[in-house]
Motif scaffolding. Structure first.
Motif, PDB file in Angstrom:
ATOM      1  N   GLU A 126       0.819  -1.215   0.000  1.00  0.00           N
ATOM      2  CA  GLU A 126       0.000   0.000   0.000  1.00  0.00           C
ATOM      3  C   GLU A 126       0.853   1.265   0.000  1.00  0.00           C
ATOM      4  OE1 GLU A 126      -0.706  -2.591   2.350  1.00  0.00           O
ATOM      5  OE2 GLU A 126      -2.165  -3.357   0.889  1.00  0.00           O
ATOM      6  N   ARG A 127       1.997   1.200   0.610  1.00  0.00           N
ATOM      7  CA  ARG A 127       2.903   2.354   0.668  1.00  0.00           C
ATOM      8  C   ARG A 127       3.316   2.801  -0.739  1.00  0.00           C
ATOM      9  NH1 ARG A 127       6.388   4.782   4.568  1.00  0.00           N
ATOM     10  NH2 ARG A 127       5.652   3.348   6.148  1.00  0.00           N
ATOM     11  N   PHE A 128       3.380   1.872  -1.675  1.00  0.00           N
ATOM     12  CA  PHE A 128       3.854   2.160  -3.028  1.00  0.00           C
ATOM     13  C   PHE A 128       2.727   2.159  -4.067  1.00  0.00           C
ATOM     14  CE2 PHE A 128       7.221   0.061  -0.596  1.00  0.00           C
ATOM     15  CZ  PHE A 128       8.171   1.078  -0.604  1.00  0.00           C
ATOM     16  N   ALA A 129       1.494   2.198  -3.612  1.00  0.00           N
ATOM     17  CA  ALA A 129       0.341   2.116  -4.514  1.00  0.00           C
ATOM     18  C   ALA A 129       0.281   3.268  -5.511  1.00  0.00           C
ATOM     19  CB  ALA A 129      -0.953   2.044  -3.705  1.00  0.00           C
ATOM     20  N   SER A 130       0.880   4.402  -5.197  1.00  0.00           N
ATOM     21  CA  SER A 130       0.835   5.554  -6.104  1.00  0.00           C
ATOM     22  C   SER A 130       1.759   5.391  -7.312  1.00  0.00           C
ATOM     23  CB  SER A 130       1.194   6.838  -5.356  1.00  0.00           C
ATOM     24  OG  SER A 130       2.539   6.778  -4.905  1.00  0.00           O
ATOM     25  N   ALA A 153      12.229   7.014  -7.677  1.00  0.00           N
ATOM     26  CA  ALA A 153      10.822   7.131  -7.271  1.00  0.00           C
ATOM     27  C   ALA A 153      10.573   6.406  -5.950  1.00  0.00           C
ATOM     28  CB  ALA A 153       9.910   6.579  -8.365  1.00  0.00           C
ATOM     29  N   LEU A 154      11.180   5.250  -5.786  1.00  0.00           N
ATOM     30  CA  LEU A 154      10.974   4.461  -4.567  1.00  0.00           C
ATOM     31  C   LEU A 154      11.585   5.122  -3.334  1.00  0.00           C
ATOM     32  CD1 LEU A 154      11.688   0.925  -6.019  1.00  0.00           C
ATOM     33  CD2 LEU A 154       9.479   1.742  -5.152  1.00  0.00           C
ATOM     34  N   SER A 155      12.569   5.975  -3.534  1.00  0.00           N
ATOM     35  CA  SER A 155      13.235   6.595  -2.382  1.00  0.00           C
ATOM     36  C   SER A 155      12.692   7.985  -2.050  1.00  0.00           C
ATOM     37  CB  SER A 155      14.741   6.669  -2.629  1.00  0.00           C
ATOM     38  OG  SER A 155      15.022   7.511  -3.725  1.00  0.00           O
TER      39      SER A 155
END
Length: 186
Positions: A116-120, A154-156
């Motif tokens: 969910e943290r990376f859903a965007s 993007a992930l960081s």
């Protein structure tokens, strides 16, 4: 009875900033009572043995000692050798077929990190790069390396990682730390 751990220090010795010489780190860790202290590379990886079972307490003690000795805070994560072995074994990408710079593991502290943290993020927008979540670790396949990785950037982003410390290691380093922790346990 002792357990072998790896300490992963975040953001040291990069671009001449936040210098932590490995010889001084080894001495500092020995002064904290850790045994069989060894470092790997100059980027903040240390393997050590301790009778303490609380990884968060070990990390906090190391963070405090580094701040007192060097004058700046460094986020540290402490992971057991068996945990690192499980990260290596659970890799969802064909690690044996990739070079070490193409595959990375980002280790997380704090609360469990869920999808969910990376859903965007739209995974298709970053192909051929991909990521998968594991147990407090994110596996990143970046064919051109982390330094050129749009997905890695993007992930960081701070908004995605709010409330969680993260530090990444390339696959060669992950393998080396597993070997070092297992050699210390032998």
């Amino acid at each position: 009875m002792t357990t072998t751990y790896a300490a992963l220090l975040r953001g040291i010795n990069v671009g001449g900033n936040r210098k932590v010489p490995m010889a001084e780190l080894r001495t500092l860790m020995e002064e904290l009572g850790h045994d069989a202290v060894k470092t790997y590379l100059n980027s903040g990886n240390a393997v050590f043995a301790s009778a303490t079972r609380d990884q968060d307490a070990l990390a906090a003690g190391l963070e405090e000692a580094i701040e007192k000795h060097f004058g700046f805070r460094v986020a540290c994560m402490v992971r057991s050798g068996p945990y690192l072995r499980s990260v290596l074994d659970a890799c969802p990408f064909p690690a044996a077929e990739l070079s070490g710079k193409q595959l990375h593991a980002t280790f997380f502290s704090g609360p469990p990190v869920t999808a969910e943290r990376f859903a965007s993020l739209d995974p298709a927008a970053f192909l051929p790069e991909e990521f998968r979540l594991g147990d407090q670790v994110l596996y990143l396949y970046a064919p051109d390396g982390l330094g050129k990785s749009p997905l890695g950037a993007a992930l960081s982003r701070p908004g995605l990682l709010k409330g969680v410390e993260a530090t990444s290691r390339n696959w060669n380093t992950v393998k080396a730390l597993v070997e070092m922790t297992e050699a210390t346990d032998a």
